[in-house]
Write a protein that holds these residues in place. Sequence first.
Motif, PDB file in Angstrom:
ATOM      1  N   SER A 111       0.823  -1.205   0.000  1.00  0.00           N
ATOM      2  CA  SER A 111       0.000   0.000   0.000  1.00  0.00           C
ATOM      3  C   SER A 111       0.854   1.249   0.000  1.00  0.00           C
ATOM      4  O   SER A 111       0.542   2.236  -0.671  1.00  0.00           O
ATOM      5  CB  SER A 111      -0.934  -0.006   1.215  1.00  0.00           C
TER       6      SER A 111
ATOM      7  N   LEU B  20      -1.850   3.696  -2.096  1.00  0.00           N
ATOM      8  CA  LEU B  20      -3.287   3.489  -2.222  1.00  0.00           C
ATOM      9  C   LEU B  20      -4.015   4.316  -1.176  1.00  0.00           C
ATOM     10  O   LEU B  20      -3.502   4.590  -0.101  1.00  0.00           O
ATOM     11  CB  LEU B  20      -3.616   2.003  -2.059  1.00  0.00           C
TER      12      LEU B  20
ATOM     13  N   LYS C 151      -7.763   4.773   0.766  1.00  0.00           N
ATOM     14  CA  LYS C 151      -9.148   4.375   1.033  1.00  0.00           C
ATOM     15  C   LYS C 151     -10.085   5.563   0.851  1.00  0.00           C
ATOM     16  O   LYS C 151     -11.232   5.408   0.443  1.00  0.00           O
ATOM     17  CB  LYS C 151      -9.261   3.820   2.446  1.00  0.00           C
TER      18      LYS C 151
ATOM     19  N   LEU D 133     -11.050   5.861  -2.752  1.00  0.00           N
ATOM     20  CA  LEU D 133     -11.618   4.666  -3.371  1.00  0.00           C
ATOM     21  C   LEU D 133     -13.062   4.874  -3.806  1.00  0.00           C
ATOM     22  O   LEU D 133     -13.502   4.316  -4.812  1.00  0.00           O
ATOM     23  CB  LEU D 133     -11.516   3.479  -2.409  1.00  0.00           C
TER      24      LEU D 133
ATOM     25  N   ASP E 173     -12.559   6.372  -7.137  1.00  0.00           N
ATOM     26  CA  ASP E 173     -11.805   5.552  -8.092  1.00  0.00           C
ATOM     27  C   ASP E 173     -12.546   4.277  -8.490  1.00  0.00           C
ATOM     28  O   ASP E 173     -12.409   3.810  -9.621  1.00  0.00           O
ATOM     29  CB  ASP E 173     -10.435   5.187  -7.501  1.00  0.00           C
TER      30      ASP E 173
ATOM     31  N   SER F 287     -13.249   3.348 -12.278  1.00  0.00           N
ATOM     32  CA  SER F 287     -12.589   2.172 -12.865  1.00  0.00           C
ATOM     33  C   SER F 287     -13.556   1.344 -13.702  1.00  0.00           C
ATOM     34  O   SER F 287     -13.166   0.749 -14.708  1.00  0.00           O
ATOM     35  CB  SER F 287     -11.980   1.311 -11.758  1.00  0.00           C
TER      36      SER F 287
ATOM     37  N   SER G  72       0.895   0.653 -11.459  1.00  0.00           N
ATOM     38  CA  SER G  72       1.560   0.415 -10.177  1.00  0.00           C
ATOM     39  C   SER G  72       2.913   1.119 -10.101  1.00  0.00           C
ATOM     40  O   SER G  72       3.339   1.530  -9.027  1.00  0.00           O
ATOM     41  CB  SER G  72       1.750  -1.092  -9.950  1.00  0.00           C
TER      42      SER G  72
ATOM     43  N   THR H 249      -7.040   8.801  -8.320  1.00  0.00           N
ATOM     44  CA  THR H 249      -5.679   8.278  -8.182  1.00  0.00           C
ATOM     45  C   THR H 249      -5.464   7.079  -9.115  1.00  0.00           C
ATOM     46  O   THR H 249      -6.379   6.661  -9.839  1.00  0.00           O
ATOM     47  CB  THR H 249      -5.395   7.832  -6.736  1.00  0.00           C
TER      48      THR H 249
ATOM     49  N   GLN I  60      -5.447   4.129  -8.413  1.00  0.00           N
ATOM     50  CA  GLN I  60      -6.299   2.991  -8.071  1.00  0.00           C
ATOM     51  C   GLN I  60      -7.299   2.692  -9.180  1.00  0.00           C
ATOM     52  O   GLN I  60      -7.618   1.535  -9.448  1.00  0.00           O
ATOM     53  CB  GLN I  60      -7.064   3.280  -6.770  1.00  0.00           C
ATOM     54  N   SER I  61      -7.793   3.739  -9.816  1.00  0.00           N
ATOM     55  CA  SER I  61      -8.784   3.559 -10.871  1.00  0.00           C
ATOM     56  C   SER I  61      -8.210   2.743 -12.026  1.00  0.00           C
ATOM     57  O   SER I  61      -8.848   1.803 -12.516  1.00  0.00           O
ATOM     58  CB  SER I  61      -9.261   4.924 -11.372  1.00  0.00           C
TER      59      SER I  61
ATOM     60  N   LEU J 191      -7.577  -0.914 -10.888  1.00  0.00           N
ATOM     61  CA  LEU J 191      -8.831  -1.664 -10.788  1.00  0.00           C
ATOM     62  C   LEU J 191      -9.396  -2.002 -12.157  1.00  0.00           C
ATOM     63  O   LEU J 191      -9.928  -3.107 -12.358  1.00  0.00           O
ATOM     64  CB  LEU J 191      -9.854  -0.856  -9.979  1.00  0.00           C
TER      65      LEU J 191
END
Length: 545
Positions: A7, A12, A14, A17, A20, A24, A62, A334, A336-337, A340
């Motif tokens: 993380s 990452l 939360k 999220l 994201d 995603s 990543s 971010t 994360q999208s 995912l």
Amino acid sequence: MFGTRVSAFLKLSKRDLKYDFPASIVVFLVALPLCLGIAMASGAPLFSGLLTGIIGGIVVASFSGSQLSVSGPAAGLTVIVLGAIQQLGAYETFLLAVVIAGLIQLVLGIIKAGMIGNYFPSAVIIGMLAAIGIIIILKQLPHAVGYDSGFFGEESFSQLNQDNTFSALQKALGAINYGATVICLISLAILIVWPTFKRLRLVPAPLVVVILAVVLGQVFEGTSFALDTKHLVVIPVVQSFGEFLGLFIFPDFTQIFNQEVWVVAFTIAIIASLETLLSVEAVDKIDPFKRNSPTNRELFAQGIGNATSGLLGGIPMTAVIVRSSANVNAGGRTRQSAILHGIWLLLAVITIPQIINLIPLSCLAAILLHTGYKLAKPSAFKQMWHKGLDQFVPFLVTIVAVVFTDLLTGVGVGLLVAMFYILRNNLSNAFEYDIEENEDGAKITFILAEEVTFLNKAAIQKALYALPKRINEIVIDGSQSRFIDKDVIEVIKDFEQHAVSKGKTIELAGIVNRKNVPNIKRFTQAILKNGSPTRPIVKKPSETI
């Protein structure tokens, strides 16, 4: 412990999220047909396009420092990939070229070649975004009415089926599928109206569009509105995990000394890197938080992605504007999208390929039409017009060039026009001056610009030697200049001798025995000496020649 470290590496969040996750899903829906269409047009297996999208999402995002860019197979590489596969004779040999291209990009990232991205003028980047918006609209209109002759995601003006953007539109008018058209129109209405209801925003409008389109597609069966298989998404259906593993193809390393492999690798690496830098710069422009992506890190991430893609059987990838802009418009915050969306692509292939194959292309075209409009809003043209012709002309030329050629060619033309205005402005802003009348004549003070390059040489030389006879005292002040080109210094010193020979008084301030210090070095030295700057440097406007 391990999860905490991962993380921390990925950073990452939360908190983000909730933004994201729905974004995603939108990116996944947009990326799915694009991955398939580009793979098909490239002459590669369909799964290779999906695999590239998966790696672009999970692996590249990543390692990337860009928060909103999404990577995957690029339409701009389609012709190159198609020609390379035919030229090298085997797909396995082509995969080796992709691996080498990725390694070349790794080197480009390490030697900091990403700095090239900092030199794209804003007018050209904004023009490129608007052009992509127009292209999306023009290219998706045929898919919106059920004319699916070209591949989904095509960007170049000339199409692989001998059509072009406008001839495809003309043919689409004679091949309308009413079921596809109805689905597209309903989808557009939902995309526009759904977000206006605050309580409904929790569910992404594109997801509602896709679910409703699948239902309508089933309802239309057996009627005059029925859809054919060519109007639907088509992904490979695997019955077992072993069959899934059989989709992977590996490179032929015995061809490592094949000269043609290296030529293809360098071609892919250079073009993919340029498209990536352009895309990242463009995404930063539309990022609501105006974050600055580290371009060298992006090249490094792309290198890892392309090397991995080639090793497993995928086609080359870049950061892609269409998917990235869909991510921004969907509210992504971010990386994360993007990560995912790669996971959703992988799960879709493994778990629900039959359901995915029920999605009509026309509803996905509606999502892209909505995205294209946001990129090419009329307000963007109005804003660029108010900035002046030196911004509006390169902006407009870039749009026209990209629409009628392709991304890299169009941007190249836009850069040439932008350079013309940059050089013209540079020549006209070489110095400022002030004239004081006195009893014997007049005194003129030239204050040289902050940056005086060889491009200013002609303007300064012309101004000095064209001074009126009544000017008997001359001051040339370069003390405020951070850089003065040696050619310009030579011109000034030659003029000094000329002025003295004419009986004039001349003073050179901050020019004789001058040592230029690069701006970055000067800025670094100032920070080391005085700490972080507390206020910006403000230049006072004054009359210029």
